[in-house]
Write an enzyme that holds these catalytic residues in place. Structure first.
Site, short mmCIF file in Angstrom:
data_model
loop_
_atom_site.label_atom_id
_atom_site.label_comp_id
_atom_site.label_asym_id
_atom_site.label_seq_id
_atom_site.Cartn_x
_atom_site.Cartn_y
_atom_site.Cartn_z
N HIS A 1 -67.33 47.04 -32.16
CA HIS A 1 -66.73 46.84 -32.93
C HIS A 1 -65.59 48.05 -32.41
O HIS A 1 -64.63 47.98 -33.22
CB HIS A 1 -67.07 47.70 -33.97
CG HIS A 1 -67.98 46.78 -34.68
ND1 HIS A 1 -68.17 45.87 -35.60
CD2 HIS A 1 -69.79 47.42 -34.69
CE1 HIS A 1 -69.22 45.13 -35.97
NE2 HIS A 1 -70.49 46.28 -35.20
N HIS B 1 -73.63 51.45 -36.71
CA HIS B 1 -73.28 50.36 -38.50
C HIS B 1 -71.96 49.96 -38.69
O HIS B 1 -71.56 51.11 -38.79
CB HIS B 1 -75.14 49.88 -38.73
CG HIS B 1 -74.51 49.08 -39.97
ND1 HIS B 1 -74.37 47.98 -39.88
CD2 HIS B 1 -73.71 48.76 -41.16
CE1 HIS B 1 -74.58 46.38 -40.47
NE2 HIS B 1 -74.49 47.72 -42.04
#
Length: 128
Positions: free
Chosen positions: A12, A119
């Site tokens: 990410h 996450h």
């Protein structure tokens, strides 16, 4: 093996700044970050902000995660992000992605010591 925090960074984080107008950004990044191994990961978001700014979200607004867990946090400010979505005509191993750039608030799940993102839960349009 790869820690959850390192996996978050690989999947990410792209702090080099926005991909500007490169339509192949997602195709290149999803491949180079190993998200097209065994299958094409259907959706993934890259964040174009300094890692420290993303880690700081763990101490911002506590929100409920999509799965009902309580360790999610929403960023106080908008961040530059790129959403990658697999195209309907995409066929493994030739994974093809649509690249769309947004400015949104992000929601991440955090854990561990130090308390860091593990996450990516969502991106949300900031409320005016």
């Amino acid at each position: 093996s790869e820690s959850s925090a390192k996996k978050f960074e690989r999947q990410h984080m792209d702090s080099r700044g926005s991909p500007s107008t490169n339509p192949n950004y997602c195709n290149e990044m999803m491949k180079s970050r190993n998200m097209t191994q065994g299958r094409c990961k259907p959706v993934n978001t890259f964040v174009h902000e300094p890692l420290a700014d993303v880690q700081a979200v763990c101490f911002q607004k506590n929100v409920l995660c999509k799965n009902g867990q309580t360790n999610c946090y929403q960023s106080n400010s908008n961040m530059h992000i790129t959403d990658c979505r697999v195209t309907s005509n995409s066929d493994y191993p030739n994974c093809s992605y649509r690249t769309s750039q947004e400015e949104k608030s992000i929601v991440v799940a955090c854990e561990g010591n130090p308390y860091v993102p593990v996450h990516f839960d969502a991106s949300v349009a900031a409320s005016a």
